[in-house]
Design an enzyme around this catalytic site. Structure first.
Site, PDB file in Angstrom:
ATOM      1  N   GLU A 140     -50.395   4.328 -86.041  1.00 51.64           N
ATOM      2  CA  GLU A 140     -49.576   4.529 -86.242  1.00 51.64           C
ATOM      3  C   GLU A 140     -48.071   5.799 -85.859  1.00 51.64           C
ATOM      4  OE1 GLU A 140     -52.709   4.701 -90.152  1.00 51.64           O
ATOM      5  OE2 GLU A 140     -51.017   5.844 -90.125  1.00 51.64           O
TER       6      GLU A 140
ATOM      7  N   CYS B 179     -43.051  10.636 -85.925  1.00 53.96           N
ATOM      8  CA  CYS B 179     -43.976  11.800 -86.125  1.00 53.96           C
ATOM      9  C   CYS B 179     -45.569  11.240 -85.597  1.00 53.96           C
ATOM     10  CB  CYS B 179     -44.868  11.649 -87.627  1.00 53.96           C
ATOM     11  SG  CYS B 179     -46.563  12.298 -88.015  1.00 53.96           S
TER      12      CYS B 179
ATOM     13  N   CYS C  82     -59.249  10.478 -84.282  1.00 52.23           N
ATOM     14  CA  CYS C  82     -59.925  11.480 -84.659  1.00 52.23           C
ATOM     15  C   CYS C  82     -61.165  12.333 -84.563  1.00 52.23           C
ATOM     16  CB  CYS C  82     -59.344  12.050 -85.758  1.00 52.23           C
ATOM     17  SG  CYS C  82     -58.846  13.952 -85.675  1.00 52.23           S
TER      18      CYS C  82
ATOM     19  N   CYS D 247     -61.921  15.729 -90.680  1.00 51.78           N
ATOM     20  CA  CYS D 247     -61.808  16.099 -91.616  1.00 51.78           C
ATOM     21  C   CYS D 247     -61.882  16.044 -93.271  1.00 51.78           C
ATOM     22  CB  CYS D 247     -60.585  17.383 -92.223  1.00 51.78           C
ATOM     23  SG  CYS D 247     -59.951  18.759 -89.879  1.00 51.78           S
TER      24      CYS D 247
ATOM     25  N   CYS E 216     -59.225  13.431 -95.121  1.00 45.85           N
ATOM     26  CA  CYS E 216     -58.357  12.583 -93.808  1.00 45.85           C
ATOM     27  C   CYS E 216     -58.309  11.242 -94.102  1.00 45.85           C
ATOM     28  CB  CYS E 216     -57.917  13.556 -92.691  1.00 45.85           C
ATOM     29  SG  CYS E 216     -57.457  12.629 -91.679  1.00 45.85           S
TER      30      CYS E 216
ATOM     31  N   GLY F 229     -54.831  11.545 -84.953  1.00 44.60           N
ATOM     32  CA  GLY F 229     -55.572  13.075 -83.989  1.00 44.60           C
ATOM     33  C   GLY F 229     -55.257  14.453 -83.603  1.00 44.60           C
TER      34      GLY F 229
ATOM     35  N   CYS G 137     -50.908  10.361 -92.232  1.00 48.39           N
ATOM     36  CA  CYS G 137     -51.921   9.611 -91.544  1.00 48.39           C
ATOM     37  C   CYS G 137     -52.890   8.789 -91.509  1.00 48.39           C
ATOM     38  CB  CYS G 137     -51.959  11.204 -90.981  1.00 48.39           C
ATOM     39  SG  CYS G 137     -53.185  11.698 -90.147  1.00 48.39           S
TER      40      CYS G 137
HETATM   41  S1  SF4 Z   1     -56.274  13.709 -87.873  1.00 56.31           S
HETATM   42 FE1  SF4 Z   1     -55.961  15.418 -88.607  1.00 56.31          FE
HETATM   43  S2  SF4 Z   1     -56.562  16.016 -90.901  1.00 56.31           S
HETATM   44 FE2  SF4 Z   1     -57.749  14.027 -89.896  1.00 56.31          FE
HETATM   45  S3  SF4 Z   1     -59.305  14.592 -88.999  1.00 56.31           S
HETATM   46 FE3  SF4 Z   1     -57.915  14.713 -87.281  1.00 56.31          FE
HETATM   47  S4  SF4 Z   1     -57.386  16.744 -86.857  1.00 56.31           S
HETATM   48 FE4  SF4 Z   1     -58.393  16.981 -89.359  1.00 56.31          FE
END
Ligand code: SF4
Length: 345
Positions: free
Chosen positions: A93, A106, A113, A117, A120, A160, A334
């Site tokens: 994205e 952005c 990722c 987290c 997220c 990511g 995100c």
């Molecule tokens: S994109 Fe950012 S907030 Fe989401 S899991 Fe990865 S490090 Fe964490």
């Protein structure tokens, strides 16, 4: 599997070598390179090149990438979001935000990722692969081409963890600065990390003027470990020490991102704890209304709670802002679009 590189991974020197090896006139290298700056990766659209060079580019490089799978425009604030499909099927994205000071893009640093987290949407969709330097650059050049406007700021805060893809990130910093390319100064770039300390140290030693933002989201280790598994590897004390070093070494202000999650990290007591943790650091705290998404664990804090949290920080002499919510009607946060598409496939 093909070992071809994405066409935009080539810098001007790579292209000079390529035209030489292929027996084309040397001036063709600059012509190809100029198209990258215009967001064009398909040789068919490089209209000043003869057909044999277009074919050679297609033979030697990946040129069928960045297919637009979805494009959304916010009716509220004009934010645009694209879901791009890369040549190997991975989806990323890119979000374009319109501010009075100009356009900010952005970009994603990885397809997925590994950091997991708990709040997220990107983490829930799993990890695919690192993006190449050219794929980072394309996320700046292609949106600029699609809206036919100049981008004035880049934030690496999409899908990511950028410092988990550090080698490509360093190449990106170098290439985006190139006056013959996108020509965007380091001060107009911000990189955001969840706190990979060794890379943060290396980043500060590179001596670039790129801005640094650290995702904190909790004022103590116990809570941070629940929200961000990376905190098990790097405790807050070490992270904050690294941030102090960054400020001392670079003389630059650091930003801390703090997403407010209702009933989790948004009490007045936690605001005081945060102020104590960051006291004396030349910093700015950016509060974020948490992203709610289907199946997510958290709710965003109420407006009153946000106000109260903010005022405790201000009373403690912290510089604090509340990030404006952009594109809330188009899942602009995100990872949400990518995940939404995966769920509907
Ligand atoms: S994109 Fe950012 S907030 Fe989401 S899991 Fe990865 S490090 Fe964490």
């Amino acid at each position: 599997m093909s070992n071809k590189r994405f066409i935009m991974d080539n810098d001007i020197n790579d292209l000079r070598l390529w035209v030489l090896q292929r027996g084309f006139p040397s001036f063709r290298a600059k012509q190809v390179f100029d198209w990258f700056g215009k967001g064009i990766v398909d040789p068919e659209r490089m209209t000043n090149l003869p057909q044999n060079i277009r074919e050679a580019l297609r033979d030697d490089f990946i040129t069928d990438s960045f297919r637009v799978i979805d494009e959304k425009t916010s009716q509220k604030d004009g934010t645009k979001k694209w879901l791009f499909e890369l040549h190997d099927g991975h989806r990323i994205e890119t979000v374009l935000m319109r501010y009075s000071t100009g356009l900010s893009v952005c970009i994603s640093s990885q397809a997925g990722c590994k950091m997991s987290c708990s709040f997220c949407a990107s983490a829930k969709a799993g990890f695919g692969r690192d993006l190449s330097c050219g794929e980072l650059l394309a996320q700046v050049a292609i949106p600029a081409m699609l809206v036919n406007e100049r981008i004035s700021r880049v934030v690496i805060m999409g899908i990511g963890e950028p410092f988990d893809n550090f080698e490509q990130l360093k190449l990106f910093f170098k290439r985006i600065n190139d006056e013959n390319g996108l020509n965007l100064g380091a001060r107009h770039i911000t990189v955001s990390t969840c706190g990979l300390i060794p890379q943060m140290i290396e980043f500060m030693c590179i001596g670039m003027q790129v801005n640094l933002s650290v995702s904190l989201h909790a004022p103590n280790d116990t809570l941070r470990r629940q929200l961000m598994p990376i905190a098990q590897r790097y405790p807050l004390k070490e992270l904050i020490d690294a941030c102090r070093q960054y400020v001392d070494k670079t003389g630059r202000r650091i930003t801390f991102e703090y997403a407010l999650l209702s009933g989790v990290n948004d009490s007045d007591e936690q605001a005081r704890e945060l102020a104590v943790l960051l006291r004396g650091i030349h910093c700015h705290i950016n509060l974020i209304a948490a992203n709610e998404f289907p199946g997510g664990l958290y709710k965003k804090s109420s407006k009153d709670r946000v106000k109260s949290f903010m005022s405790v920080l201000e009373k403690n002499k912290m510089t604090v802002t509340l990030r404006r919510e952009m594109g809330s009607d188009i899942m602009a946060a995100c990872g949400q679009l990518r995940r939404g598409m995966q769920e509907t496939i």
